[in-house]
Write a protein that holds these residues in place. Sequence first.
Motif, PDB file in Angstrom:
ATOM      1  N   GLU A  32       0.867  -1.187   0.000  1.00 44.96           N
ATOM      2  CA  GLU A  32       0.000   0.000   0.000  1.00 44.96           C
ATOM      3  C   GLU A  32       0.900   1.233   0.000  1.00 44.96           C
ATOM      4  O   GLU A  32       1.283   1.747   1.055  1.00 44.96           O
ATOM      5  N   SER A  60      -8.568  -5.624   2.308  1.00 47.68           N
ATOM      6  CA  SER A  60      -9.586  -6.140   1.371  1.00 47.68           C
ATOM      7  C   SER A  60      -9.408  -5.566  -0.031  1.00 47.68           C
ATOM      8  O   SER A  60      -9.986  -6.065  -0.987  1.00 47.68           O
ATOM      9  N   SER A  61      -8.588  -4.509  -0.179  1.00 47.47           N
ATOM     10  CA  SER A  61      -8.306  -3.996  -1.521  1.00 47.47           C
ATOM     11  C   SER A  61      -7.146  -4.754  -2.158  1.00 47.47           C
ATOM     12  O   SER A  61      -6.685  -4.394  -3.241  1.00 47.47           O
ATOM     13  N   GLU A 102      -7.720 -11.563  -2.790  1.00 49.08           N
ATOM     14  CA  GLU A 102      -8.578 -10.384  -2.641  1.00 49.08           C
ATOM     15  C   GLU A 102     -10.055 -10.778  -2.752  1.00 49.08           C
ATOM     16  O   GLU A 102     -10.900 -10.270  -2.010  1.00 49.08           O
ATOM     17  N   PHE A 121     -15.026  -6.836   2.890  1.00 47.69           N
ATOM     18  CA  PHE A 121     -14.699  -5.427   2.761  1.00 47.69           C
ATOM     19  C   PHE A 121     -14.235  -4.850   4.103  1.00 47.69           C
ATOM     20  O   PHE A 121     -14.869  -5.066   5.135  1.00 47.69           O
TER      21      PHE A 121
END
Length: 328
Positions: free
Chosen positions: A99, A119-120, A182, A187
């Motif tokens: 990230e 979750s991304s 993923e 979420f």
Amino acid sequence: MERILLVLFLSACLIFSSSLSRQYHFVDLALTWTEAQAYCRQTLTDIVTIQDSEELTRLLDTLSSARHSSDAWIGLYSVVHWMWSDGFTGAGANYSNWEIIFNEPNFIGASQFCVSVGSSGLWWDDYCSENYSVVCYNGTQLDPQYVYVNKEMNWSSAQMYCRENFVDLATVSSDEQNWMIEKLMYFGSYSWIGLFRYSNFFWSDGSSVSFTNWDNVYNPIDSMTLICGITSVNNGGKWRFLSCETKLPVVCYHDPIVKKQSVKLSVKLRLKTEDSVNLNDAVLKDSILKKLQDRLEENGGDEITLKWREQPDGEVFKKEGQAVVPVL
Ligand SMILES: *[C@@H]1O[C@H](CO)[C@@H](O)[C@H](O)[C@H]1NC(C)=O
Ligand SMILES: *[C@@H]1O[C@H](CO)[C@@H](O)[C@H](O)[C@H]1NC(C)=O
Ligand SMILES: *[C@@H]1O[C@H](CO)[C@@H](O)[C@H](O)[C@H]1NC(C)=O
Ligand SMILES: *[C@@H]1O[C@H](CO)[C@@H](O)[C@H](O)[C@H]1NC(C)=O
């Protein structure tokens, strides 16, 4: 008048060098950490090592007397070596999907050694003690079937759980595999995957790192394999890591080569005097001692301290023939 012999004892205390403690030297040059290490080793002993809060205070005193109020290298470093729980080193073993918006892996507080996936599908380095759900794999390394475990636990419990129930924590070696994971996630949740690195901190001079003074800030690692430590003077001397290629001043230390050593010797003197002279008279004793001390200093013995050694009865001089305490 009758002359008699008196025996006296003298102890001499020899002290070499004035101090045991290290001397710190601030070097106001712009050096990479490796250049700073070479400089300190050539001119003094090594880059500074800090083993307790007293040494930290001395380091800060050194910097403040040099009027330096920002960052400086210290002898601390850490090797960045990521590993997969199942030991995978094949093609794609160094795949990652950090990230980057949050500068991951950002090694907050020099305490994040385990990797979670959000979750991304983006990865974070994280505190291994966090409780997250888990992604394990079944099948083989080359053809993994990922299994989502909806139980929260820390990284080492997750590893144990995956090994007991499946093969291991998830190894991820491509975008395709990362996408498979993923799709399994809820979420807003985070899950452990198998990536981690060993906690390792070293001092340049080889001493072990027990005392620490971390700053609870980002220590961005990017793709570095070595990160090097600084002390932030304007932040109470707290420590963090930077790229070792950064150019900064450094604090070196110097261990005096001659360590403080104190050697005690006893010397027995014989003096001839008139019978009427009382050598145990305090004024007379002091004046003899002062004469001897002056003589020694004239001959280069300024580091030798003399003092009288008293006998058990409190006297220094004895008439010869009386009990004589042996010389040590
Ligand atoms: C991954 O590792 C290989 C060698 O194992 C190396 O050649 C390659 O540069 C590495 N890729 C990255 C992104 O680190
Ligand atoms: C992880 O959890 C287990 C079981 O609760 C515990 O024994 C262990 O100390 C924990 N480890 C960490 C790093 O928090
Ligand atoms: C993880 O869960 C255990 C057991 O419920 C708990 O003791 C521990 O404090 C939790 N760890 C964190 C970092 O919240
Ligand atoms: C994991 O693989 C083993 C052996 O291939 C199989 O017996 C087991 O059912 C699999 N478990 C899951 C949850 O897929």
